[in-house]
Design a protein around this motif. Structure first.
Motif, mmCIF file in Angstrom:
data_model
loop_
_atom_site.group_PDB
_atom_site.id
_atom_site.type_symbol
_atom_site.label_atom_id
_atom_site.label_comp_id
_atom_site.label_asym_id
_atom_site.label_seq_id
_atom_site.Cartn_x
_atom_site.Cartn_y
_atom_site.Cartn_z
ATOM 1 N N ILE A 1 1.206 -0.634 0.548
ATOM 2 C CA ILE A 1 0.223 0.296 -0.015
ATOM 3 C C ILE A 1 1.083 1.324 -0.124
ATOM 4 C CG2 ILE A 1 -1.752 1.347 1.482
ATOM 5 C CD1 ILE A 1 -2.526 -1.617 2.523
ATOM 6 N N VAL A 2 0.803 2.215 -0.656
ATOM 7 C CA VAL A 2 1.194 3.634 -0.952
ATOM 8 C C VAL A 2 0.585 4.335 -0.784
ATOM 9 C CG1 VAL A 2 2.535 4.741 -3.007
ATOM 10 C CG2 VAL A 2 2.640 2.490 -2.800
ATOM 11 N N SER A 3 0.931 5.965 -0.271
ATOM 12 C CA SER A 3 0.449 6.831 0.440
ATOM 13 C C SER A 3 0.955 7.674 -1.097
ATOM 14 C CB SER A 3 0.597 7.772 1.307
ATOM 15 O OG SER A 3 1.963 7.827 1.688
ATOM 16 N N LEU A 4 -0.191 8.544 -1.663
ATOM 17 C CA LEU A 4 -0.179 9.484 -2.505
ATOM 18 C C LEU A 4 0.007 10.897 -1.894
ATOM 19 C CD1 LEU A 4 -2.626 7.343 -4.756
ATOM 20 C CD2 LEU A 4 -0.547 7.538 -5.157
ATOM 21 N N THR A 5 0.900 11.770 -2.396
ATOM 22 C CA THR A 5 1.336 12.722 -2.645
ATOM 23 C C THR A 5 -0.209 14.076 -2.363
ATOM 24 O OG1 THR A 5 2.025 13.609 -4.484
ATOM 25 C CG2 THR A 5 3.482 12.562 -3.367
ATOM 26 N N SER A 6 -1.345 13.733 -2.952
ATOM 27 C CA SER A 6 -1.965 14.737 -3.387
ATOM 28 C C SER A 6 -3.191 14.435 -2.007
ATOM 29 C CB SER A 6 -3.071 14.598 -4.390
ATOM 30 O OG SER A 6 -4.220 13.300 -3.714
ATOM 31 N N ASP A 7 -3.834 15.954 -1.858
ATOM 32 C CA ASP A 7 -4.728 16.442 -0.358
ATOM 33 C C ASP A 7 -6.133 15.649 -1.216
ATOM 34 O OD1 ASP A 7 -2.593 16.744 1.001
ATOM 35 O OD2 ASP A 7 -3.096 18.875 -0.051
ATOM 36 N N GLY A 8 -6.723 15.111 -1.935
ATOM 37 C CA GLY A 8 -7.649 14.011 -2.411
ATOM 38 C C GLY A 8 -7.902 13.703 -1.575
ATOM 39 N N PRO A 9 -9.849 13.026 -1.992
ATOM 40 C CA PRO A 9 -9.911 11.999 -1.500
ATOM 41 C C PRO A 9 -9.256 10.629 -0.963
ATOM 42 C CG PRO A 9 -11.564 12.981 -3.007
ATOM 43 C CD PRO A 9 -10.136 13.177 -2.617
ATOM 44 N N ALA A 10 -8.889 10.450 -2.562
ATOM 45 C CA ALA A 10 -7.934 9.038 -2.898
ATOM 46 C C ALA A 10 -6.685 9.647 -2.372
ATOM 47 C CB ALA A 10 -8.180 8.779 -3.702
ATOM 48 N N SER A 11 -6.206 9.021 -1.365
ATOM 49 C CA SER A 11 -5.033 8.931 -0.952
ATOM 50 C C SER A 11 -4.539 7.675 -1.062
ATOM 51 C CB SER A 11 -5.037 9.344 0.514
ATOM 52 O OG SER A 11 -5.153 9.032 1.742
ATOM 53 N N LEU A 12 -4.679 6.658 -0.529
ATOM 54 C CA LEU A 12 -3.289 5.005 -0.999
ATOM 55 C C LEU A 12 -4.027 4.472 -1.688
ATOM 56 C CD1 LEU A 12 -5.361 4.275 2.890
ATOM 57 C CD2 LEU A 12 -2.541 5.258 2.393
ATOM 58 N N LEU A 13 -3.000 3.867 -2.485
ATOM 59 C CA LEU A 13 -2.921 3.099 -3.653
ATOM 60 C C LEU A 13 -2.645 1.160 -3.121
ATOM 61 C CD1 LEU A 13 -3.237 2.260 -6.624
ATOM 62 C CD2 LEU A 13 -0.665 2.748 -6.480
ATOM 63 N N ARG A 14 -3.636 0.611 -3.384
ATOM 64 C CA ARG A 14 -2.662 -0.745 -3.196
ATOM 65 C C ARG A 14 -2.168 -1.289 -4.295
ATOM 66 N NH1 ARG A 14 -2.954 -5.064 0.234
ATOM 67 N NH2 ARG A 14 -3.871 -6.875 -0.574
ATOM 68 N N PHE A 15 -1.555 -1.849 -4.103
ATOM 69 C CA PHE A 15 -0.288 -2.330 -5.631
ATOM 70 C C PHE A 15 -0.254 -3.886 -5.606
ATOM 71 C CE2 PHE A 15 3.146 -2.831 -8.488
ATOM 72 C CZ PHE A 15 2.353 -2.216 -9.510
ATOM 73 N N ALA A 16 -0.220 -4.420 -6.653
ATOM 74 C CA ALA A 16 0.029 -5.933 -6.732
ATOM 75 C C ALA A 16 1.048 -5.893 -7.830
ATOM 76 C CB ALA A 16 -1.060 -6.952 -6.369
ATOM 77 N N ALA A 17 1.651 -6.832 -8.399
ATOM 78 C CA ALA A 17 1.387 -7.386 -9.160
ATOM 79 C C ALA A 17 3.054 -8.482 -9.620
ATOM 80 C CB ALA A 17 3.004 -6.403 -10.306
ATOM 81 N N GLN A 18 2.833 -9.217 -11.021
ATOM 82 C CA GLN A 18 3.976 -9.777 -11.301
ATOM 83 C C GLN A 18 4.642 -9.344 -12.260
ATOM 84 O OE1 GLN A 18 2.317 -14.241 -11.543
ATOM 85 N NE2 GLN A 18 0.745 -13.712 -9.497
ATOM 86 N N LEU A 19 6.318 -9.997 -12.342
ATOM 87 C CA LEU A 19 7.495 -10.166 -13.528
ATOM 88 C C LEU A 19 6.853 -11.373 -13.790
ATOM 89 C CD1 LEU A 19 9.788 -8.500 -11.275
ATOM 90 C CD2 LEU A 19 8.505 -7.254 -12.425
ATOM 91 N N GLU A 20 6.908 -10.743 -15.889
ATOM 92 C CA GLU A 20 7.035 -11.915 -16.708
ATOM 93 C C GLU A 20 8.845 -12.849 -16.433
ATOM 94 O OE1 GLU A 20 5.922 -12.896 -20.738
ATOM 95 O OE2 GLU A 20 4.243 -12.460 -19.203
ATOM 96 N N VAL A 21 8.770 -13.000 -16.494
ATOM 97 C CA VAL A 21 10.694 -13.801 -16.552
ATOM 98 C C VAL A 21 10.822 -15.316 -17.509
ATOM 99 C CG1 VAL A 21 12.722 -14.256 -15.083
ATOM 100 C CG2 VAL A 21 10.455 -12.607 -13.975
#
Length: 164
Positions: A76-96
């Motif tokens: 979970i990443v906190s974003l720099t804006s003051d807007g209503p949406a301030s958290l981003l949940r992120f998950a990824a996979q790398l193709e290797v």
């Protein structure tokens, strides 16, 4: 003196339909000839039988590339804006490629660090546009390839991207 005013009305001649009929016939012949030229392969160099064989070979599944996937833990990443949406949940996979799986696994903490730093620098406005995910994904893939080497990571697959 006699006035002989003879009023004669000329009836307009009816236009012939012959040019219309000839044009229609030529259009039909040209359309039929064009269809035959494409269908028979005269125009593009393939025959219907060859086209059927090609279609059958195109339906055969290609061999899948020899790749593996390295899962990145969701964060979970906190974003720099003051807007209503301030958290981003992120998950990824790398193709290797399979031969580089172990190497990429070893630098996974550095990959997460690079992605975390990049995502923290974003604002909610950067993420909310409809085409943002495509641009962000390309940016993140480029950063991962800098860390691992461009031939070691083929693609970054976004599994979770939730703004709250």
């Amino acid at each position: 003196m006699t006035d002989t005013n003879v009023e004669t009305e000329e009836t307009p001649k009816k236009a012939s339909k012959l040019p219309l009929i000839i044009g229609l016939a030529l259009a039909l012949i040209g359309g039929g000839g064009g269809f035959y030229a494409v269908y028979s392969g005269m125009l593009f160099g393939s025959e219907p039988a060859a086209a059927e064989a090609t279609a059958e070979s195109e339906n055969a599944p290609d061999a899948l590339p020899d790749v593996g996937y390295v899962a990145l833990s969701p964060f979970i990443v906190s974003l720099t804006s003051d807007g209503p949406a301030s958290l981003l949940r992120f998950a990824a996979q790398l193709e290797v490629p399979k031969e580089h799986l172990e190497e990429v696994e070893r630098v996974k903490p550095r990959i997460v660090d690079v992605l975390n730093g990049y995502l923290r620098a974003l604002s909610a406005e950067d993420i909310e546009s409809p085409d943002a995910l495509v641009q962000l994904r390309a940016q993140m893939l480029r950063r991962v390839q800098i860390v691992t080497g461009s031939e070691r990571v083929l693609d970054l697959l976004v599994m979770e991207f939730v703004l709250s």
